[in-house]
Design a protein around this motif. Structure first.
Motif, PDB file in Angstrom:
ATOM      1  N   GLY A  16      44.461  50.659  33.093  1.00 35.30           N
ATOM      2  CA  GLY A  16      44.481  51.030  34.503  1.00 35.30           C
ATOM      3  C   GLY A  16      44.587  52.524  34.727  1.00 35.30           C
ATOM      4  O   GLY A  16      44.124  53.048  35.745  1.00 35.30           O
ATOM      5  N   LEU A  17      45.175  53.236  33.781  1.00 36.68           N
ATOM      6  CA  LEU A  17      45.308  54.679  33.916  1.00 36.68           C
ATOM      7  C   LEU A  17      43.957  55.387  33.838  1.00 36.68           C
ATOM      8  O   LEU A  17      43.857  56.559  34.206  1.00 36.68           O
ATOM      9  CB  LEU A  17      46.241  55.227  32.834  1.00 36.68           C
ATOM     10  N   MET A  71      49.272  48.697  39.571  1.00 40.33           N
ATOM     11  CA  MET A  71      48.575  48.458  38.315  1.00 40.33           C
ATOM     12  C   MET A  71      48.695  46.995  37.893  1.00 40.33           C
ATOM     13  O   MET A  71      49.559  46.260  38.352  1.00 40.33           O
ATOM     14  CB  MET A  71      49.154  49.352  37.218  1.00 40.33           C
ATOM     15  N   GLY A  72      47.816  46.592  36.973  1.00 36.19           N
ATOM     16  CA  GLY A  72      47.799  45.209  36.510  1.00 36.19           C
ATOM     17  C   GLY A  72      48.542  45.024  35.204  1.00 36.19           C
ATOM     18  O   GLY A  72      49.120  45.955  34.641  1.00 36.19           O
ATOM     19  N   GLY A  98      46.249  49.008  47.418  1.00 37.33           N
ATOM     20  CA  GLY A  98      45.314  48.329  46.541  1.00 37.33           C
ATOM     21  C   GLY A  98      45.973  47.845  45.270  1.00 37.33           C
ATOM     22  O   GLY A  98      47.165  48.069  45.031  1.00 37.33           O
ATOM     23  N   SER A  99      45.177  47.177  44.451  1.00 39.52           N
ATOM     24  CA  SER A  99      45.697  46.621  43.205  1.00 39.52           C
ATOM     25  C   SER A  99      44.596  46.533  42.175  1.00 39.52           C
ATOM     26  O   SER A  99      43.410  46.482  42.499  1.00 39.52           O
ATOM     27  CB  SER A  99      46.281  45.227  43.444  1.00 39.52           C
ATOM     28  N   ILE A 100      45.023  46.520  40.919  1.00 40.31           N
ATOM     29  CA  ILE A 100      44.146  46.261  39.786  1.00 40.31           C
ATOM     30  C   ILE A 100      44.636  44.984  39.128  1.00 40.31           C
ATOM     31  O   ILE A 100      45.842  44.816  38.914  1.00 40.31           O
ATOM     32  CB  ILE A 100      44.198  47.403  38.751  1.00 40.31           C
ATOM     33  N   CYS A 101      43.729  44.065  38.839  1.00 41.72           N
ATOM     34  CA  CYS A 101      44.059  42.867  38.074  1.00 41.72           C
ATOM     35  C   CYS A 101      45.221  42.092  38.706  1.00 41.72           C
ATOM     36  O   CYS A 101      45.178  41.767  39.887  1.00 41.72           O
ATOM     37  CB  CYS A 101      44.369  43.279  36.636  1.00 41.72           C
ATOM     38  N   THR A 102      46.281  41.832  37.940  1.00 38.68           N
ATOM     39  CA  THR A 102      47.404  41.038  38.447  1.00 38.68           C
ATOM     40  C   THR A 102      48.235  41.787  39.476  1.00 38.68           C
ATOM     41  O   THR A 102      49.153  41.202  40.061  1.00 38.68           O
ATOM     42  CB  THR A 102      48.330  40.602  37.293  1.00 38.68           C
ATOM     43  N   ALA A 153      39.148  43.557  40.128  1.00 36.50           N
ATOM     44  CA  ALA A 153      39.287  42.703  38.955  1.00 36.50           C
ATOM     45  C   ALA A 153      40.024  43.471  37.865  1.00 36.50           C
ATOM     46  O   ALA A 153      40.485  44.588  38.075  1.00 36.50           O
ATOM     47  CB  ALA A 153      37.906  42.258  38.479  1.00 36.50           C
ATOM     48  N   GLY A 154      40.123  42.867  36.706  1.00 39.18           N
ATOM     49  CA  GLY A 154      40.911  43.481  35.652  1.00 39.18           C
ATOM     50  C   GLY A 154      40.157  44.503  34.829  1.00 39.18           C
ATOM     51  O   GLY A 154      38.966  44.747  35.014  1.00 39.18           O
ATOM     52  N   MET A 155      40.889  45.124  33.920  1.00 38.89           N
ATOM     53  CA  MET A 155      40.358  46.022  32.910  1.00 38.89           C
ATOM     54  C   MET A 155      39.499  47.140  33.515  1.00 38.89           C
ATOM     55  O   MET A 155      39.955  47.894  34.339  1.00 38.89           O
ATOM     56  CB  MET A 155      39.580  45.212  31.854  1.00 38.89           C
ATOM     57  N   SER A 156      38.230  47.252  33.104  1.00 37.82           N
ATOM     58  CA  SER A 156      37.408  48.400  33.496  1.00 37.82           C
ATOM     59  C   SER A 156      37.086  48.438  34.979  1.00 37.82           C
ATOM     60  O   SER A 156      36.583  49.457  35.477  1.00 37.82           O
ATOM     61  CB  SER A 156      36.104  48.411  32.696  1.00 37.82           C
ATOM     62  N   ALA A 157      37.380  47.369  35.727  1.00 37.84           N
ATOM     63  CA  ALA A 157      37.115  47.373  37.170  1.00 37.84           C
ATOM     64  C   ALA A 157      37.927  48.442  37.891  1.00 37.84           C
ATOM     65  O   ALA A 157      37.597  48.808  39.021  1.00 37.84           O
ATOM     66  CB  ALA A 157      37.421  46.000  37.772  1.00 37.84           C
ATOM     67  N   CYS A 158      38.973  48.942  37.254  1.00 41.01           N
ATOM     68  CA  CYS A 158      39.756  50.012  37.879  1.00 41.01           C
ATOM     69  C   CYS A 158      38.890  51.248  38.118  1.00 41.01           C
ATOM     70  O   CYS A 158      39.068  51.953  39.118  1.00 41.01           O
ATOM     71  CB  CYS A 158      40.980  50.368  37.028  1.00 41.01           C
TER      72      CYS A 158
END
Length: 312
Positions: A16-17, A71-72, A98-102, A153-158
């Motif tokens: 996420g970073l 972050m997720g 906003g949010s990333i993943c979980t 979504a998760g991972m690279s979607a950030c």
């Protein structure tokens, strides 16, 4: 100045970073400091990442932020009361959340996703929907913007989410410059699928991989078994047997899935008519494509096309 707060907690997914690079490069592209970034946590101090190293953070306080992003995680963890309180208070003054993943589950626990469309990593989408039925979960999306709430979504979607925020703030040209510096596509549309047909097929030999690559580059062709077998340097009978053994699908089904994926991508990234999409992806006519979309998604292409335009 856009003050961005990235909310982390012990064990958060380190990937996420990566979105920080988008904001850093946006500052460079704009020739001025447009974004400032702060890592936040409930207690402050060092917080361990999923990769096992720590990052230094600031504790939650009364400072205001233009954007707050949760972050997720690789796992679904309980959300602390302090986190919920902070987000609820911040939602009254923060321009966007906003949010990333979980991280979407954290926003949902704070009640900030009730009645809104949202997404998360595909493997956690069902859990999010079950636990928070008021949320309109769309599990096969890269990111979604609903009002002032952005979920990815998760991972690279950030990175896709960060590029979308940069484009919203600074325009498409700056976002394109940033994407080029990141060596990524500009940019995956929010409505784009999280899945890839080529990845899911996972052929085990170079010959079957060569046939699939040939098919992907020649979707307008008939792509008969004979044509694919020639690309794989196998007899048609041997090709059909090996293809099914390696992928679990018949060649015809795999080609239909590749065409559906290509058609959906065309609708996500352009304003093509249904007839043009059907022709360019090898379906030949819109009715054949309609039947394939219903088999794949349970919806005709027109419905998905309208939804993508709303998301974008």
């Amino acid at each position: 100045m856009h003050n961005i707060g990235l909310i982390v907690y012990p064990g958060f997914q380190v990937l996420g970073l990566a979105m920080c690079a988008s904001f850093e490069l946006a500052n460079m592209a704009a020739d001025e400091p447009v974004y400032s970034i702060a890592l936040l946590s409930e207690q402050g101090g060092p917080v361990m990442t999923s990769a096992g190293f720590g990052v230094e953070t600031r504790a939650f306080d009364e400072r205001s932020f233009d954007t707050l992003l949760v972050m997720g995680d690789n796992l679904i963890r309980p959300t602390s009361p302090g986190m919920v309180k902070f987000l609820r208070n911040a939602s009254l003054t923060t321009r966007r959340l906003g949010s990333i993943c979980t991280g979407a589950i954290v926003l949902a626990e704070a009640g900030l996703l009730d009645g809104r469309r949202a997404t998360t990593h595909w493997c956690h989408a069902s859990a999010l929907q079950r636990a928070y039925p008021k949320v309109k979960v769309e599990e096969d999306r890269i990111f979604i913007n609903d009002g002032n709430i952005w979920t990815a979504a998760g991972m690279s979607a950030c990175v896709d989410l960060a590029l979308a925020l940069v484009e919203k703030d600074l325009g498409a040209q700056v976002a394109r410059v940033v994407a080029r510096q990141l060596v990524v596509y500009h940019r995956r549309a929010g409505g784009q699928s999280q899945f890839s047909v080529m990845l899911e097929l996972e052929p085990k030999t170079d010959r079957i991989q060569a046939a699939l690559t040939y098919a992907k580059h020649n979707l307008k062709s008939t792509l008969s078994v004979e044509e694919l077998a020639s690309a794989a340097n196998l007899s048609p009978r041997q090709f059909s047997r090996v293809f099914h053994a390696e992928t679990g699908q018949s060649p015809a089904k795999a080609i239909e899935n590749l065409r559906v994926e290509a058609a959906r991508l065309m609708m996500e990234t352009g304003r093509h008519s249904i007839d043009v999409v059907a022709s360019d992806t090898g379906f030949g006519d819109r009715e054949r494509m309609r039947r394939a979309f219903i088999r794949a998604f349970g919806q005709p292409p027109q419905v998905i096309q309208r939804a993508n335009r709303i998301v974008s």
